[in-house]
Design a protein around this motif. Structure first.
Motif, short mmCIF file in Angstrom:
data_model
loop_
_atom_site.label_atom_id
_atom_site.label_comp_id
_atom_site.label_asym_id
_atom_site.label_seq_id
_atom_site.Cartn_x
_atom_site.Cartn_y
_atom_site.Cartn_z
N GLY A 101 0.82 -1.21 0.00
CA GLY A 101 0.00 0.00 0.00
C GLY A 101 0.86 1.26 0.00
O GLY A 101 0.60 2.20 0.75
N SER A 104 -0.96 4.48 -0.37
CA SER A 104 -1.54 4.96 0.89
C SER A 104 -0.47 5.63 1.75
O SER A 104 -0.69 6.70 2.32
N TYR A 168 -14.34 -5.87 0.08
CA TYR A 168 -13.27 -4.90 -0.16
C TYR A 168 -12.45 -5.28 -1.38
O TYR A 168 -12.25 -6.46 -1.68
N THR A 170 -8.82 -3.21 -3.29
CA THR A 170 -7.99 -2.00 -3.22
C THR A 170 -8.46 -0.97 -4.23
O THR A 170 -8.60 0.21 -3.91
N THR A 171 -8.71 -1.39 -5.46
CA THR A 171 -9.20 -0.50 -6.51
C THR A 171 -9.84 -1.32 -7.61
O THR A 171 -9.36 -2.43 -7.92
N TYR A 196 -13.57 0.27 -1.13
CA TYR A 196 -12.26 0.35 -1.77
C TYR A 196 -11.23 1.04 -0.89
O TYR A 196 -11.55 1.81 0.01
N ASP A 199 -6.03 -1.68 0.95
CA ASP A 199 -4.80 -2.46 0.78
C ASP A 199 -4.83 -3.70 1.68
O ASP A 199 -5.87 -4.33 1.82
N CYS A 200 -3.69 -4.03 2.31
CA CYS A 200 -3.64 -5.25 3.14
C CYS A 200 -4.53 -5.14 4.37
O CYS A 200 -4.92 -6.15 4.96
N GLU A 217 -9.50 -9.48 -5.16
CA GLU A 217 -8.47 -8.71 -5.83
C GLU A 217 -7.83 -9.51 -6.96
O GLU A 217 -8.04 -10.71 -7.10
N ASP A 224 2.16 -10.15 -1.86
CA ASP A 224 0.93 -9.43 -1.56
C ASP A 224 -0.05 -10.25 -0.75
O ASP A 224 -0.91 -9.69 -0.05
#
Length: 227
Positions: A101, A104, A168, A170-171, A196, A199-200, A217, A224
Motif C-alpha cells: 500500500g 496509501s 473490499y 484495493t481498486t 475500496y 490495501d492489506c 483482488e 501481496d
C-alpha cells in the motif's frame, strides 16, 4: 516421513523472530511517515496498473529485514518485493512486502502495512500484517489461529450469504479488461456493498470479524497475499 508442518516449538520460534522483523521495519518506516520523501516509479507493462511507486522507506525496511534473516537463518530463503529472491528452494522461505500500500503511505493514509510470511516446503505456516502507525499487528500461525496485538480474533460468522457481504478491493482498476473485469462487476452486483482503498488492511479486517466479509483482488504477487 517428514512432518507436514514444524512442531509447536519451532512455530513459536519463527513467529517470535517474525515479530522482531516487524519491529525492525516499524523503526525504519515511521521516521518517513507524513514527511517529504522521494518517490520512484516502477513500470511493469504486463500489469493492469503498470506504474507503482517505491520509496526509500520501502527499500530500507526490506533491506533491514533481509539482513536480520541472513544473520539468524542463513540457510532460509527470502522472497521480497524490492530486492528479489534467494534460495527459494529452501525448506523455509520468508516472504516480505515492506510496505503493502505504498500509495496509501505516500498520501498519508494509515492503511498500508508490512507483510511477513513464512513458507515451509512451499506452504504458508505464519503470516504477519503490521500497521505501524496504528500500532496494530495481526499474527496468524497454522493450527493456532490469529491474534491482534496478542488477543485472539477470528472471521465473522454473521454473514450467511454472499448478497449480505461487505466486500473490499484495493481498486477496481486492478482487474484486467475482459474476464477479470466482468467477474468483478458481477461480484459488485451481488454483494451488499463494495468498498475500496484498504490495501492489506482489508484482509486484516476480514480476519478480525469486524464487519468486512470478503476481499476480492487481482494483479497480486506472492508477497501481496502470502501473509
Amino acid at each position: 516421513m517428514a512432518p507436514s508442518t514444524p512442531d509447536a516449538k519451532k512455530l513459536t520460534e519463527l513467529a517470535t523472530f517474525g515479530n522482531s522483523l516487524a519491529d525492525a521495519a516499524r523503526e525504519v518506516i515511521l521516521p518517513y511517515w507524513r514527511k517529504p520523501i522521494e518517490i520512484v516509479s516502477k513500470i511493469e507493462d504486463d500489469r493492469p496498473i503498470s506504474e507503482s511507486p517505491v520509496t526509500i522507506a520501502d527499500r530500507e525496511s526490506e533491506q533491514t529485514m533481509r539482513t536480520l534473516i541472513e544473520e539468524r537463518y542463513p540457510d532460509h530463503g527470502i522472497y521480497g518485493e524490492e530486492f528479489g529472491s534467494v534460495r527459494t528452494d529452501a525448506e523455509y522461505v520468508w516472504v516480505l512486502d515492506p510496505i503493502d500500500g505504498t500509495k496509501s503511505f505516500i498520501t498519508g493514509k494509515p492503511l498500508f502495512g508490512t507483510l511477513i510470511g513464512v513458507l515451509y516446503r512451499g506452504v504458508p505456516i505464519i503470516g504477519i500484517i503490521d500497521q505501524c502507525v496504528l500500532k496494530e499487528r495481526w499474527v496468524g500461525i497454522t493450527g493456532e489461529g490469529t491474534t491482534l496485538n496478542g488477543q485472539p480474533v477470528s472471521t465473522s460468522s454473521a454473514c450467511k450469504e454472499l448478497k449480505e457481504s461487505m466486500m473490499y478491493a484495493t481498486t477496481p482498476h486492478m482487474f484486467a479488461p475482459g474476464y477479470e473485469e466482468k467477474a468483478f462487476a458481477k461480484m459488485c452486483n451481488t454483494v451488499k456493498r463494495p468498498l475500496y482503498g484498504a490495501d492489506c488492511y482489508a484482509y486484516a479486517l476480514v480476519a478480525s470479524g469486524f464487519g468486512a466479509d470478503v476481499v476480492v483482488e487481482a494483479d497480486l504477487g506472492l508477497y501481496d497475499y502470502c501473509a
